[in-house]
Design an enzyme around this catalytic site. Structure first.
Site, PDB file in Angstrom:
ATOM      1  N   GLU A  96      -3.333  -6.675 -12.306  1.00  0.00           N
ATOM      2  CA  GLU A  96      -4.702  -6.748 -11.781  1.00  0.00           C
ATOM      3  C   GLU A  96      -5.721  -6.318 -12.833  1.00  0.00           C
ATOM      4  OE1 GLU A  96      -5.494  -3.962  -8.541  1.00  0.00           O
ATOM      5  OE2 GLU A  96      -7.210  -5.156  -7.908  1.00  0.00           O
TER       6      GLU A  96
ATOM      7  N   HIS B  39       0.823  -1.215   0.000  1.00  0.00           N
ATOM      8  CA  HIS B  39       0.000   0.000   0.000  1.00  0.00           C
ATOM      9  C   HIS B  39       0.855   1.263   0.000  1.00  0.00           C
ATOM     10  CE1 HIS B  39      -3.779  -2.319   1.490  1.00  0.00           C
ATOM     11  NE2 HIS B  39      -3.508  -2.522   0.225  1.00  0.00           N
TER      12      HIS B  39
ATOM     13  N   HIS C 137      -0.665 -11.826  -0.306  1.00  0.00           N
ATOM     14  CA  HIS C 137      -2.089 -11.435  -0.320  1.00  0.00           C
ATOM     15  C   HIS C 137      -2.889 -12.416  -1.164  1.00  0.00           C
ATOM     16  CE1 HIS C 137      -1.796  -9.664  -4.404  1.00  0.00           C
ATOM     17  NE2 HIS C 137      -0.661  -9.125  -4.024  1.00  0.00           N
TER      18      HIS C 137
ATOM     19  N   TYR D 225       6.618 -10.271  -4.897  1.00  0.00           N
ATOM     20  CA  TYR D 225       7.322  -9.124  -4.295  1.00  0.00           C
ATOM     21  C   TYR D 225       8.598  -9.646  -3.644  1.00  0.00           C
ATOM     22  CZ  TYR D 225       2.445  -7.878  -4.807  1.00  0.00           C
ATOM     23  OH  TYR D 225       1.176  -7.718  -5.315  1.00  0.00           O
TER      24      TYR D 225
END
Ligand code: GLY
Ligand code: MN
Ligand code: MN
Length: 439
Positions: free
Chosen positions: A413, A241, A348, A387
């Site tokens: 995405e 984020h 995630h 990542y």
């Protein structure tokens, strides 16, 4: 373009059927303070908006299908020309009936006086205890007062039930008009991503790319960002984020952009990752290819009738196999997945429902074991990533990561509509092949 009053009316009829002999109470979102006496632009609560189309704060919607005179009641801020000079237009009590279709409307300051009549004959109250503590207390104290009638009259709303059970299933399946709104939100989001890639080169600042993106959101009629735009160059892409967006893009950087536009409260949510210079390094390309394959294979799993978890499981499988092939993980594929040893690279899930909220409402599971199955009208994201943070700590027994891999972060995405025969990729206008990312 927009949702017609007739559609709001249809939604209210639907919820009335579920409310039955109860009474449901929905609260508008509060105004949020930016600093001192300056407020953020108002953003209505999505469920409140879904049912009313009413876009003002300090409002309460009540659904009391069993009530003899009024089934849909709105409490709103009354008209007040002096206040409106400062804080903007208010629709007022009369328009709440005439335009927004309430059977009865009252000024919000009469809530305590007028609400009980809609509760006393209900067998339960539906309300979501939210973060507005003050209003929670208002509802609880009305419930308490109403319960006092039980001994005397043998009748009172004995249960307080969460209203999410009423509204989640409705919002989860998008109507044709909602799909049109989502097409618009995702189209503008896609235009902005294409502009961002065209604009980006080594030497620009992340915030300059952000400005290009958000300029298009407003210029094309969106109300603004769906969430704070992430423009993450170099190792910043490993912070999920990251929103500081203040770094200067360097020659060998990948740039990860996760940004979406909000169009009349419906949201796009797109991520693309590309080399600033127009050419991947061999390591960047190897990681990108795995994420792309994971995303394409996951997208194939988005089919009506398939359980919700399958596209995520597919993405994990492709990512783990790819990392094994590169020697970044070692051991048995199934064991790595079972023991979640891939999580330092991919922490995630692969998607979420998308709609009036970016992480939209709707359950993912029916119970502990059974996943929700995908249905036509569901809209969701598919967004795998890898990542390799400079600070990555491999799982126990896994190899140390050589520096040449560190600082690479890739996510791709797209937003998908589940259809009767498969899916429709709403964000297909944004390219993602290796060749396209290198032009
Ligand atoms: N941009 C928020 C998300 O992708 O979930
Ligand atoms: Mn996103
Ligand atoms: Mn997302």
């Amino acid at each position: 373009m927009g949702i017609e009053h007739s559609e709001y009316r249809k939604r209210r009829q639907q919820i009335m059927e579920k409310v039955g002999s109860g009474t449901a109470i929905f609260r508008s979102a509060p105004m949020a303070v930016m600093h001192n006496d300056v407020e953020y632009a108002y953003r209505q609560d999505s469920s409140f908006y879904y049912l009313t189309g009413f876009n003002e704060p300090e409002a309460v919607a009540v659904f009391a299908p069993h009530h003899e005179e009024h089934q849909y009641i709105l409490f709103v801020q009354p008209k007040d020309p002096e206040k409106e000079t400062w804080t903007g237009y208010r629709c007022g009590v009369e328009a709440a009936k005439e335009i927004y279709g309430a059977d009865e409307a009252y000024p919000i300051n009469e809530l305590n006086e007028k609400l009980p009549q809609y509760l006393i004959n209900a067998d339960r109250i539906y309300y979501h205890l939210g973060s507005d503590r003050h209003f929670n207390d208002v509802v609880l104290s009305h419930w308490q007062s109403t319960l006092r009638r039980y001994q005397k009259f043998g009748k009172a709303p004995l249960a307080l039930e969460d209203s999410r059970q009423l509204i989640f299933p409705m919002r989860l399946v998008k109507s044709p008009t909602e799909i049109a709104m989502m097409r618009k939100a995702t189209k503008i989001s896609a235009m902005a991503h294409n502009r961002a890639r065209e604009f980006t080169r080594p030497g620009v600042y992340e915030y300059q790319i952000q400005a290009e993106i958000e300029h298009i959101f407003r210029k094309e009629g969106g109300i603004g960002i769906a969430y704070p735009s992430i423009v993450a160059s170099g190792a910043n892409a490993c912070v999920l984020h990251y929103i500081e967006n203040n770094r200067q893009v360097e020659e060998n950087d990948l740039v990860l952009i996760d940004a979406g536009c909000s169009y009349d409260y419906y949201n796009g949510d797109i991520t693309r990752t590309f080399p600033a210079s127009g050419k991947f390094t061999p390591e960047q390309k190897a990681i990108y290819e795995i994420v792309l394959e994971a995303q394409l294979k996951a997208i194939e799993e988005v089919q009506p009738g398939k359980p919700y978890n399958e596209f995520h499981d597919m993405a994990v499988c492709v990512i783990v196999q790819g990392l094994l092939d590169l020697g970044l993980l070692k051991g048995d594929l199934e064991e790595i997945i079972k023991e979640e040893k891939y999580k330092p690279f991919y922490m995630h899930r692969t998607g979420h429902w998308l709609g009036l909220d970016v992480h939209d409402v709707g359950t993912y599971k029916h119970n502990e074991e059974t996943w929700q199955s995908l249905q036509p009208g569901h809209i969701l994201t598919v967004e795998p990533g890898i990542y390799i943070s400079p600070h990555i700590k491999p799982a126990e027994g896994q190899p140390e990561i050589s520096d040449r891999w560190k600082g690479i972060g890739v996510r791709i995405e797209d937003d998908l509509l589940v259809t009767a025969t498969g899916h429709d990729i709403l964000t297909a206008d944004v390219p993602k092949s290796v060749a396209d990312m290198e032009t």
